[in-house]
Scaffold this active site. Structure first.
Site, PDB file in Angstrom:
ATOM      1  CG  ASP A  40     -36.698   3.574 -53.468  1.00 28.70           C
ATOM      2  OD1 ASP A  40     -37.420   4.067 -52.582  1.00 28.70           O
ATOM      3  OD2 ASP A  40     -36.007   4.258 -54.252  1.00 28.70           O
TER       4      ASP A  40
ATOM      5  CE  LYS B  28     -40.122  11.002 -52.560  1.00 28.82           C
ATOM      6  NZ  LYS B  28     -39.824  12.319 -53.119  1.00 28.82           N
TER       7      LYS B  28
ATOM      8  CD1 TRP C  26     -36.644   8.464 -58.193  1.00 26.74           C
ATOM      9  CD2 TRP C  26     -34.674   8.879 -57.222  1.00 26.74           C
ATOM     10  NE1 TRP C  26     -36.580   9.808 -57.914  1.00 26.74           N
ATOM     11  CE2 TRP C  26     -35.396  10.085 -57.323  1.00 26.74           C
ATOM     12  CE3 TRP C  26     -33.398   8.899 -56.641  1.00 26.74           C
ATOM     13  CZ2 TRP C  26     -34.883  11.311 -56.867  1.00 26.74           C
ATOM     14  CZ3 TRP C  26     -32.890  10.111 -56.192  1.00 26.74           C
ATOM     15  CH2 TRP C  26     -33.628  11.292 -56.304  1.00 26.74           C
TER      16      TRP C  26
HETATM   17  N1  PMP Z   1     -36.182   6.850 -54.417  1.00 23.61           N
HETATM   18  C1  PMP Z   1     -37.293   7.450 -54.863  1.00 23.61           C
HETATM   19  C2  PMP Z   1     -38.347   6.629 -55.538  1.00 23.61           C
HETATM   20  C3  PMP Z   1     -37.444   8.837 -54.719  1.00 23.61           C
HETATM   21  O1  PMP Z   1     -38.530   9.441 -55.172  1.00 23.61           O
HETATM   22  C4  PMP Z   1     -36.419   9.573 -54.088  1.00 23.61           C
HETATM   23  C5  PMP Z   1     -36.526  11.067 -53.838  1.00 23.61           C
HETATM   24  N2  PMP Z   1     -37.399  11.772 -54.581  1.00 23.61           N
HETATM   25  C6  PMP Z   1     -35.274   8.899 -53.656  1.00 23.61           C
HETATM   26  C7  PMP Z   1     -35.200   7.541 -53.824  1.00 23.61           C
HETATM   27  C8  PMP Z   1     -34.149   9.633 -52.990  1.00 23.61           C
HETATM   28  O2  PMP Z   1     -34.554   9.921 -51.724  1.00 23.61           O
HETATM   29  P1  PMP Z   1     -33.693  10.819 -50.725  1.00 23.61           P
HETATM   30  O3  PMP Z   1     -33.698  12.187 -51.277  1.00 23.61           O
HETATM   31  O4  PMP Z   1     -34.481  10.672 -49.441  1.00 23.61           O
HETATM   32  O5  PMP Z   1     -32.345  10.227 -50.626  1.00 23.61           O
END
Ligand code: PMP
Length: 373
Positions: A184, A208, A114
């Site tokens: 994030d 989550k 991520w």
């Molecule tokens: N950052 C992290 C740490 C994540 O775990 C996730 C999704 N699992 C995301 C970003 C992406 O999130 P989204 O699907 O809401 O765009």
């Protein structure tokens, strides 16, 4: 898939243990209240899915969501609390579009997939300097403060507080001096006490620890609004949402409603101190079981960097992993398959994941190892 009466909650008897990484398990009292309001929201006479975002009922919900989140995390009044759409993924773009001018540079600390995606988007706005990366170590750890090559002139430093895929987590914020810290926090938001004043901006997809998919929480220090360049697309400009109090356009009404219920639940559970203690206990139970398996189970994350939210581990072979997963289904466990990029097993044990489910998994871990070890 077997449905087993694991959660003794009134008539909700067919719920299994959901170890999914997100969308993920939600608190049962929240789901029960939502079930009631799905048909008719008290006082409104219509479903929560049917009310206008301009209605008094929603105004109260939005207000309560913001107030409870502020109380829960002691968020100072100099921070705005926004509900946006586009997931955490859109924040990968919005953060640099708003805070990283073309002639500026931002520091990114790369601790997983991520973080890498966040870097890729930031590079489209301005210069990105990788202040540290643990990719060479297979993202098994969070870097030490001494490894960070921080630029005191950086527009901000970006971290991923919990690495959902690899199962690592920052246990304290990096020291970044006067440079704004952007996080994030999608997969560990409000999983323990947080000192919001150490951050300039925190964002998290809801699905989550906060609610269902469809809303992204953004906590933003007000002074950042003054740094935003003119001419951004209206919907991608934080000022639009700050000025409109998340009501510039139709917000994700149901997701915000559910976040409101989850925030109320977290306060009723004793707030972030109590939730943090319980998360620590749950994670410790699992890691202890893995560590005491005589090497049968191998946790992915190094001690000191281990996540309390996503516990990732391997078994001696892929065949055994497949067998582990297929028998887990029969025990009423779901969502244990590791992310496709890492393989192995991942048990996501967010705030709403019950202690009884962790105890059940520990029992299964022991039993499976003694049968196959
Ligand atoms: N950052 C992290 C740490 C994540 O775990 C996730 C999704 N699992 C995301 C970003 C992406 O999130 P989204 O699907 O809401 O765009």
């Amino acid at each position: 898939m077997a449905t087993i009466a694991h959660e003794k909650v009134g008539r909700t008897t067919d719920r299994i243990f959901n170890f999914g990484a997100g969308p993920a398990v939600l608190p049962v009292p929240v789901l029960e209240e939502a079930r009631r309001d799905l048909l008719s929201l008290p006082g409104a006479g219509m479903s929560i899915l049917e009310i206008s975002h301009r209605s008094k009922a929603f105004e109260e919900i939005l207000h309560a969501a913001i107030a409870d989140i502020r109380r829960l995390a002691s968020i100072p009044s100099s921070y705005r609390i926004l509900f946006l759409q586009g997931g955490a993924s859109l924040q990968f773009s919005m953060v640099p579009m708003n805070l990283l001018p073309e002639d500026g540079s931002a520091d990114y600390i790369v601790t997983g997939a991520w973080s890498k995606k966040a870097v890729k988007e930031a590079q489209k706005s301005g210069m990105v300097s990788i202040a540290a990366s643990t990719e060479a170590d297979g993202f098994t750890r969070i870097p030490e403060q001494s490894e960070l090559r921080l630029d005191p002139e950086a527009r901000y430093v970006h971290i991923t507080t919990n690495n959902t895929i690899f199962g690592t987590e920052w246990h304290r914020e990096p020291s970044v001096g006067m440079v704004p810290l952007v996080a994030d926090a999608s997969s560990d938001i409000f999983s323990r006490p947080i000192d919001v004043s150490r951050y300039a901006l925190i964002y998290a997809g809801a699905q989550k620890n906060l609610g269902p998919a469809g809303a992204t929480l953004v906590i933003l220090r007000e002074d950042l609004l003054e740094r935003i360049p003119k001419g951004l697309p209206t919907m991608l400009d934080y000022r639009t949402h700050a000025e409109g109090n998340s009501l510039y356009n139709t917000p994700p009404v149901f997701a915000i409603y559910l976040i409101r219920l989850v925030a109320k639940w977290m306060l009723a559970e004793g707030g972030l101190e109590a939730i943090g203690r319980r998360n620590e206990e749950k994670a410790t139970m699992l890691y202890d079981a893995l560590d005491r398996s005589g090497g049968f189970y191998r946790p992915h994350a190094k001690p000191g960097s281990r996540s309390n939210m996503n516990v990732t581990f391997r078994l001696p072979s892929e065949d055994l992993e497949n067998q582990f997963l297929s028998e887990a289904g029969k025990h009423g466990f779901s969502g244990l398959k590791g992310h496709r990029s890492v393989g192995g097993i991942r048990a996501s044990i967010y705030n709403a994941f019950p202690v009884a489910g962790v105890e059940a998994l520990v029992g299964y871990l022991k039993e499976f190892a003694s049968r196959n070890g």
